[in-house]
Scaffold this motif. Structure first.
Motif, PDB file in Angstrom:
ATOM      1  N   PHE A 336      -7.505  -6.450  -6.046  1.00 17.17           N
ATOM      2  CA  PHE A 336      -6.604  -5.301  -6.153  1.00 17.17           C
ATOM      3  C   PHE A 336      -6.052  -4.877  -4.809  1.00 17.17           C
ATOM      4  N   ASP A 337      -6.747  -5.246  -3.720  1.00  9.88           N
ATOM      5  CA  ASP A 337      -6.278  -4.887  -2.377  1.00  9.88           C
ATOM      6  C   ASP A 337      -4.916  -5.506  -2.063  1.00  9.88           C
ATOM      7  N   ARG A 338      -4.545  -6.566  -2.791  1.00  9.97           N
ATOM      8  CA  ARG A 338      -3.231  -7.193  -2.576  1.00  9.97           C
ATOM      9  C   ARG A 338      -2.082  -6.285  -3.019  1.00  9.97           C
ATOM     10  N   LEU A 339      -2.377  -5.264  -3.808  1.00 12.15           N
ATOM     11  CA  LEU A 339      -1.345  -4.356  -4.311  1.00 12.15           C
ATOM     12  C   LEU A 339      -1.067  -3.207  -3.357  1.00 12.15           C
ATOM     13  N   ILE A 340      -1.919  -3.023  -2.360  1.00 18.01           N
ATOM     14  CA  ILE A 340      -1.941  -1.780  -1.584  1.00 18.01           C
ATOM     15  C   ILE A 340      -1.154  -1.900  -0.284  1.00 18.01           C
ATOM     16  N   LYS A 341      -0.401  -0.846   0.017  1.00 19.01           N
ATOM     17  CA  LYS A 341       0.246  -0.673   1.320  1.00 19.01           C
ATOM     18  C   LYS A 341      -0.171   0.690   1.849  1.00 19.01           C
ATOM     19  N   THR A 342      -0.697   0.723   3.067  1.00 24.67           N
ATOM     20  CA  THR A 342      -1.242   1.967   3.598  1.00 24.67           C
ATOM     21  C   THR A 342      -0.215   2.727   4.444  1.00 24.67           C
ATOM     22  N   PHE A 343      -0.361   4.055   4.424  1.00 24.81           N
ATOM     23  CA  PHE A 343       0.465   4.978   5.188  1.00 24.81           C
ATOM     24  C   PHE A 343      -0.458   6.032   5.800  1.00 24.81           C
ATOM     25  N   PRO A 344      -0.120   6.567   6.970  1.00 20.15           N
ATOM     26  CA  PRO A 344      -0.865   7.738   7.435  1.00 20.15           C
ATOM     27  C   PRO A 344      -0.576   8.924   6.523  1.00 20.15           C
ATOM     28  N   PHE A 345      -1.550   9.816   6.382  1.00 16.01           N
ATOM     29  CA  PHE A 345      -1.365  10.951   5.477  1.00 16.01           C
ATOM     30  C   PHE A 345      -0.131  11.771   5.843  1.00 16.01           C
ATOM     31  N   ALA A 347       2.624  10.792   6.584  1.00 15.64           N
ATOM     32  CA  ALA A 347       3.835  10.146   6.059  1.00 15.64           C
ATOM     33  C   ALA A 347       3.857  10.174   4.543  1.00 15.64           C
ATOM     34  N   ILE A 348       3.306  11.210   3.937  1.00 15.21           N
ATOM     35  CA  ILE A 348       3.186  11.255   2.475  1.00 15.21           C
ATOM     36  C   ILE A 348       4.547  11.222   1.778  1.00 15.21           C
ATOM     37  N   ASN A 349       5.560  11.862   2.351  1.00 17.00           N
ATOM     38  CA  ASN A 349       6.873  11.822   1.702  1.00 17.00           C
ATOM     39  C   ASN A 349       7.492  10.430   1.780  1.00 17.00           C
ATOM     40  N   GLU A 350       7.227   9.710   2.874  1.00 17.40           N
ATOM     41  CA  GLU A 350       7.693   8.333   2.979  1.00 17.40           C
ATOM     42  C   GLU A 350       6.966   7.447   1.967  1.00 17.40           C
ATOM     43  N   ALA A 351       5.677   7.706   1.768  1.00 17.37           N
ATOM     44  CA  ALA A 351       4.913   6.940   0.779  1.00 17.37           C
ATOM     45  C   ALA A 351       5.443   7.199  -0.626  1.00 17.37           C
ATOM     46  N   ALA A 352       5.775   8.454  -0.919  1.00 17.74           N
ATOM     47  CA  ALA A 352       6.340   8.783  -2.230  1.00 17.74           C
ATOM     48  C   ALA A 352       7.657   8.048  -2.443  1.00 17.74           C
ATOM     49  N   ALA A 353       8.506   8.030  -1.398  1.00 12.60           N
ATOM     50  CA  ALA A 353       9.786   7.328  -1.506  1.00 12.60           C
ATOM     51  C   ALA A 353       9.583   5.835  -1.705  1.00 12.60           C
ATOM     52  N   ALA A 354       8.589   5.271  -1.018  1.00 10.57           N
ATOM     53  CA  ALA A 354       8.310   3.838  -1.153  1.00 10.57           C
ATOM     54  C   ALA A 354       7.833   3.504  -2.557  1.00 10.57           C
ATOM     55  N   SER A 355       7.082   4.409  -3.156  1.00  8.63           N
ATOM     56  CA  SER A 355       6.645   4.207  -4.533  1.00  8.63           C
ATOM     57  C   SER A 355       7.832   4.242  -5.482  1.00  8.63           C
ATOM     58  N   GLU A 356       8.750   5.152  -5.246  1.00  6.27           N
ATOM     59  CA  GLU A 356       9.905   5.310  -6.136  1.00  6.27           C
ATOM     60  C   GLU A 356      10.915   4.185  -5.987  1.00  6.27           C
ATOM     61  N   ASN A 357      11.129   3.700  -4.753  1.00  5.85           N
ATOM     62  CA  ASN A 357      12.143   2.655  -4.565  1.00  5.85           C
ATOM     63  C   ASN A 357      11.577   1.246  -4.711  1.00  5.85           C
ATOM     64  N   GLY A 358      10.270   1.155  -4.934  1.00  8.89           N
ATOM     65  CA  GLY A 358       9.666  -0.137  -5.200  1.00  8.89           C
ATOM     66  C   GLY A 358       9.269  -0.937  -3.985  1.00  8.89           C
ATOM     67  N   SER A 359       9.443  -0.374  -2.787  1.00  9.15           N
ATOM     68  CA  SER A 359       9.073  -1.114  -1.576  1.00  9.15           C
ATOM     69  C   SER A 359       7.560  -1.153  -1.361  1.00  9.15           C
ATOM     70  N   ALA A 360       6.826  -0.310  -2.043  1.00 11.51           N
ATOM     71  CA  ALA A 360       5.357  -0.363  -2.030  1.00 11.51           C
ATOM     72  C   ALA A 360       4.882  -0.334  -3.474  1.00 11.51           C
ATOM     73  N   ILE A 361       3.978  -1.226  -3.819  1.00  8.30           N
ATOM     74  CA  ILE A 361       3.451  -1.258  -5.182  1.00  8.30           C
ATOM     75  C   ILE A 361       2.467  -0.106  -5.371  1.00  8.30           C
ATOM     76  N   LYS A 362       1.507   0.007  -4.475  1.00  9.83           N
ATOM     77  CA  LYS A 362       0.530   1.090  -4.551  1.00  9.83           C
ATOM     78  C   LYS A 362       0.313   1.634  -3.142  1.00  9.83           C
ATOM     79  N   PRO A 363       1.039   2.720  -2.793  1.00  4.69           N
ATOM     80  CA  PRO A 363       0.809   3.352  -1.495  1.00  4.69           C
ATOM     81  C   PRO A 363      -0.567   4.023  -1.467  1.00  4.69           C
ATOM     82  N   VAL A 364      -1.255   3.899  -0.348  1.00  3.30           N
ATOM     83  CA  VAL A 364      -2.506   4.596  -0.119  1.00  3.30           C
ATOM     84  C   VAL A 364      -2.399   5.338   1.210  1.00  3.30           C
TER      85      VAL A 364
END
Length: 367
Positions: A336-345, A347-364
């Motif tokens: 499952f670790d292959r699905l994860i892309k990490t962000f610093p906390f 950058a939570i709004n950037e992580a949300a955007a990445a989830s919405e635009n599909g550039s990250a499968i599972k932001p952590v």
């Protein structure tokens, strides 16, 4: 104590990083220092208008270390590594059947934003009440109050910072395949949507030795990853004029044993429901548009004896299924670790955007 939290103050966001005060745990509550927390679609749905009280701290895929326990906690201790999952009453008919995802009070326990017993919240900012208890945790914060019943102890040698998604998104997909559809070794499956939930379903199917697994996904990079994770075939609907015919062809000419829709799109579900062999089950996971109706031909369902099932949290009991997924992970069957892309906390709004635009499968988000 003081904590850093991401607060939603108005429908539509953004997440605002602010300091909050967190009360000590009471009763069977536990105080968890969050190490990592996943970003789930449900967090974004709540941000954008699903009825939760505001201001509120969201987040429900937390993982961390127990810092304090309430006087009624029996099975956890300070220093334990834990994964946080959804909350439930632990006392209704379905909870007693080990189906806590169908708790009779699921919405109240996970979306009310307060403790149900007295309407209080463990979070504040000066004199301002901040709502919490989201999925029994509100883990978009450096410290979270959870409950013993939705806190799963894990081994300390595991990579704690990335384990949070096992409590919701990964559990939902893998559980849908293994528990809800009850796929047997060698059986075939079509998965519509190759996001975090769909690819987790693929991992679950592979872990139990499923046969042909077809993933229908328009994002070419996600399709490539699905092949790397064990999909036998990828169908890109942008490049295929007849997805139904292609699924049947790849399934041996007549279709697949089971199908799973993770899109919530009625037009996609209309195709998925026709892909199955007799007595196959179609699992539905995603939240559909409020006005959507099920697009299925009743005579077609009749002659095949088809089953259509909506699925919450993969039908999983987290206290049982999170350890199962981790056992597969240790065996190399569940990457499952292959699905994860990490962000610093921060950058939570950037992580949300990445989830919405599909550039990250599972932001952590990492603290």
């Amino acid at each position: 104590m003081k904590a850093t939290a991401a607060i939603i103050r108005n429908i539509g966001g953004p997440f605002l990083i602010e300091d909050v005060e967190v009360q000590s745990p009471v009763g069977a509550e536990v105080l968890v220092r969050i190490v990592g927390v996943g970003m789930c679609h449900t967090d974004l749905v709540a941000r954008d208008g699903f009825p939760v009280p505001m201001p509120i701290v969201l987040g429900h895929e937390g993982a961390g270390v127990v810092e304090a326990i309430g006087p009624d906690v029996k099975g956890l201790a300070v220093g334990d590594h834990v994964v946080l999952s959804f909350d439930s009453c632990a006392d209704c008919e379905t909870c007693n059947e080990h189906l806590p995802a169908y708790c009779h009070n699921f919405l109240a326990y996970n979306f009310a934003g307060v403790r149900l017993a007295d309407g209080s919240t463990s979070l504040s900012r000066g004199d301002e009440v901040i709502h919490g208890n989201f999925f029994g945790q509100s883990s978009f914060a450096s410290f979270a109050i959870a409950h013993e019943r939705n806190t799963v102890k894990v081994d300390k040698d595991l990579p704690l910072e990335i384990l949070g998604p096992l409590g919701c998104g990964v559990q939902t997909g893998a559980g849908a395949a293994v528990l809800s559809l009850e796929i047997k070794s060698g059986q075939s499956l079509a998965i519509f949507g190759g996001g975090a939930v769909g690819l987790s379903a693929l991992l679950g199917a592979r872990a139990i030795g499923a046969g042909s697994v077809i993933v229908i996904e328009p994002n070419a990079e996600r399709g490539k990853l699905a092949l790397e994770l064990g999909a036998t075939h990828i169908i890109n609907p942008k490049e295929c004029d007849d997805v139904l015919a292609k699924v049947k062809e790849l399934g041996g000419g007549a279709g697949v044993n089971h199908a799973l829709d993770t899109t919530g799109i009625p037009a996609v579900i209309a195709v998925a429901v026709e892909t199955m062999l007799p007595h196959g089950t179609l699992g539905l996971i995603a939240v559909p548009p409020p006005e959507a109706m099920l697009p299925a031909n009743m005579m077609s369902l009749l002659v095949r004896g088809s089953i259509i099932k909506y699925i919450t949290e993969g039908d999983a009991d987290p206290q049982v299924f999170v350890p199962q997924m981790l056992a597969w992970y240790r065996e190399g069957k569940f990457p499952f670790d292959r699905l994860i892309k990490t962000f610093p906390f921060s950058a939570i709004n950037e992580a949300a955007a990445a989830s919405e635009n599909g550039s990250a499968i599972k932001p952590v988000l990492l603290f």
